[in-house]
Design a protein around this motif. Structure first.
Motif, PDB file in Angstrom:
ATOM      1  N   GLN A 131       0.824  -1.202   0.000  1.00  0.00           N
ATOM      2  CA  GLN A 131       0.000   0.000   0.000  1.00  0.00           C
ATOM      3  C   GLN A 131       0.863   1.259   0.000  1.00  0.00           C
ATOM      4  OE1 GLN A 131      -3.049  -0.028   2.977  1.00  0.00           O
ATOM      5  NE2 GLN A 131      -3.612   2.124   2.689  1.00  0.00           N
ATOM      6  N   LEU A 132       1.966   1.228   0.751  1.00  0.00           N
ATOM      7  CA  LEU A 132       2.853   2.382   0.803  1.00  0.00           C
ATOM      8  C   LEU A 132       3.541   2.606  -0.542  1.00  0.00           C
ATOM      9  CD1 LEU A 132       4.201   4.589   2.525  1.00  0.00           C
ATOM     10  CD2 LEU A 132       5.956   2.911   3.138  1.00  0.00           C
ATOM     11  N   LYS A 133       4.040   1.533  -1.156  1.00  0.00           N
ATOM     12  CA  LYS A 133       4.743   1.664  -2.438  1.00  0.00           C
ATOM     13  C   LYS A 133       3.813   2.135  -3.543  1.00  0.00           C
ATOM     14  CE  LYS A 133       6.024  -2.120  -4.518  1.00  0.00           C
ATOM     15  NZ  LYS A 133       6.801  -3.359  -4.855  1.00  0.00           N
ATOM     16  N   VAL A 134       2.652   1.520  -3.624  1.00  0.00           N
ATOM     17  CA  VAL A 134       1.700   1.915  -4.665  1.00  0.00           C
ATOM     18  C   VAL A 134       1.178   3.327  -4.402  1.00  0.00           C
ATOM     19  CG1 VAL A 134      -0.511   1.355  -5.719  1.00  0.00           C
ATOM     20  CG2 VAL A 134       1.070  -0.473  -5.115  1.00  0.00           C
ATOM     21  N   GLY A 135       0.957   3.677  -3.122  1.00  0.00           N
ATOM     22  CA  GLY A 135       0.485   5.019  -2.805  1.00  0.00           C
ATOM     23  C   GLY A 135       1.480   6.090  -3.190  1.00  0.00           C
ATOM     24  N   ILE A 136       2.774   5.841  -2.951  1.00  0.00           N
ATOM     25  CA  ILE A 136       3.801   6.822  -3.329  1.00  0.00           C
ATOM     26  C   ILE A 136       3.882   6.952  -4.842  1.00  0.00           C
ATOM     27  CG2 ILE A 136       6.280   7.271  -3.307  1.00  0.00           C
ATOM     28  CD1 ILE A 136       6.392   6.093  -0.527  1.00  0.00           C
ATOM     29  N   ALA A 137       3.817   5.818  -5.554  1.00  0.00           N
ATOM     30  CA  ALA A 137       3.873   5.861  -7.013  1.00  0.00           C
ATOM     31  C   ALA A 137       2.691   6.636  -7.590  1.00  0.00           C
ATOM     32  CB  ALA A 137       3.918   4.444  -7.577  1.00  0.00           C
ATOM     33  N   ALA A 138       1.489   6.348  -7.084  1.00  0.00           N
ATOM     34  CA  ALA A 138       0.315   7.069  -7.574  1.00  0.00           C
ATOM     35  C   ALA A 138       0.350   8.541  -7.164  1.00  0.00           C
ATOM     36  CB  ALA A 138      -0.957   6.411  -7.037  1.00  0.00           C
ATOM     37  N   GLY A 139       0.834   8.809  -5.952  1.00  0.00           N
ATOM     38  CA  GLY A 139       0.925  10.198  -5.507  1.00  0.00           C
ATOM     39  C   GLY A 139       1.895  11.017  -6.343  1.00  0.00           C
ATOM     40  N   MET A 140       3.003  10.400  -6.774  1.00  0.00           N
ATOM     41  CA  MET A 140       3.950  11.117  -7.626  1.00  0.00           C
ATOM     42  C   MET A 140       3.319  11.494  -8.954  1.00  0.00           C
ATOM     43  SD  MET A 140       7.605   9.191  -7.045  1.00  0.00           S
ATOM     44  CE  MET A 140       8.367  10.274  -8.259  1.00  0.00           C
ATOM     45  N   VAL A 141       2.439  10.635  -9.460  1.00  0.00           N
ATOM     46  CA  VAL A 141       1.745  10.964 -10.711  1.00  0.00           C
ATOM     47  C   VAL A 141       0.739  12.092 -10.492  1.00  0.00           C
ATOM     48  CG1 VAL A 141       0.236  10.059 -12.503  1.00  0.00           C
ATOM     49  CG2 VAL A 141       2.075   8.631 -11.592  1.00  0.00           C
TER      50      VAL A 141
END
Length: 325
Positions: free
Chosen positions: A108-118
């Motif tokens: 959840q943390l990894k995917v959240g950071i990736a989506a947040g960067m977009v």
């Protein structure tokens, strides 16, 4: 009583005016460049942090009509036939498998950071642009903005295509040995597979833009691209075979086909650009000249270009007034 906020704003404005007065051309020393880089990097990291918090919350929360990030991520997996999935828990609800403790939180943390960067991409990209732009000419800024704009569009198009292809690729991969195996994908491996596919498709779609930019700056011409067409198409298929993480023919052929179409589009854009450049050179009388050949400009010397007469020197002989003494 004076307003502290107004005084702070006034001091900041005075500091900026003083900086412009002492440094009107915008040049900075090395240490000032380092301070500016540190400031821009701090703002960019702060934007990414805020985006990561937003993405972490979005992973399990719907945003109105927009489904949660977790549902978007597990959608291709849950679209597989229910007979092939391990859905015994929670009334047959489709879920990924957590094999080690704390795995779900890290995903959840990894995917959240990736989506947040977009999502907050314009914020941290602006900080990068604000650091680089002062060192560019106006023409270079125009090219850079065009490059970044088209690169973002192509990357998004590649990622969307990869997301559309994930269900088909998964269905093909899990169809082998369906009578002997049941599909219960581990969360970490599945997320890595999906993110890798999105990243590879997005980056691969930048290839035609790179070809167009190289043609614009004169590195490659349309004639060269035309001669290299067959070899480049073969290379694109080889690249797609090694780049796709699932090694399935479905996604490999989709990636290779999309790259071939985009590469052909880039060749045609190079053809249009070279034709326009040839017409411009013909109108200016530069047709047929090599890049290292002098242009046939007419030059008529004026009286200001004639050397001044030599004057006698006090040490004897003569001296030209243009000499440096």
């Amino acid at each position: 009583m004076a307003d502290p906020a107004a005084e702070k704003t006034e001091r900041r404005g005075a500091k900026k005016r003083r900086r412009r007065r002492h440094n009107p051309d915008g040049t900075m020393s090395l240490i000032e460049h380092i301070y500016e880089f540190r400031r821009r990097l701090g703002y960019a990291l702060l934007a990414i942090l805020l985006g990561g918090v937003f993405g972490f919350i979005w992973f399990q929360t719907k945003l109105g009509p927009i489904p949660s990030l977790g549902d978007l991520l597990t959608g291709p997996y849950c679209d597989l036939p229910q007979a092939d999935l391990l859905t015994a828990r929670n009334g047959g609800k489709c879920q990924l498998l957590q094999t080690v403790p704390f795995e779900a939180f890290l995903i959840q943390l990894k995917v959240g950071i990736a989506a947040g960067m977009v999502v907050v991409g314009p914020l941290w990209l602006y900080q990068l642009w604000a650091f680089i732009a002062p060192g560019l000419y106006s023409k270079e800024r125009k090219y850079a903005l065009s490059f970044v704009g088209f690169a973002s569009i192509l990357f998004a198009a590649g990622a969307v295509l990869a997301y559309v292809l994930v269900p088909g690729a998964l269905a093909l991969l899990v169809s082998f040995g369906a009578d002997q195996f049941v599909t219960a994908l581990a969360g970490e491996k599945y997320v890595s597979f999906v993110l890798s596919l999105l990243l590879i498709f997005g980056v691969s779609f930048e290839l035609p833009l790179l070809v167009v930019m190289l043609n614009r700056v004169g590195v490659v011409s349309y004639d060269q691209l035309k001669r290299w067409r067959r070899g480049m198409i073969f290379g694109l298929f080889v690249f797609a075979a090694f780049a796709t993480p699932g090694n399935d023919p479905f996604s490999m052929l989709a990636l290779a086909g999309a790259l071939v179409v985009l590469f052909e589009l880039a060749i045609q854009l190079a053809r249009f650009h070279d034709r326009k450049l040839a017409k411009q050179r013909k109108a200016e009388g530069l047709e047929g000249l090599d890049d290292d050949e002098a242009a046939p400009f007419e030059y008529t010397p004026s009286s200001a270009d004639e050397p001044e007469p030599a004057q006698p020197s006090r040490f004897g002989g003569s001296k030209n007034t243009d000499d440096i003494t």
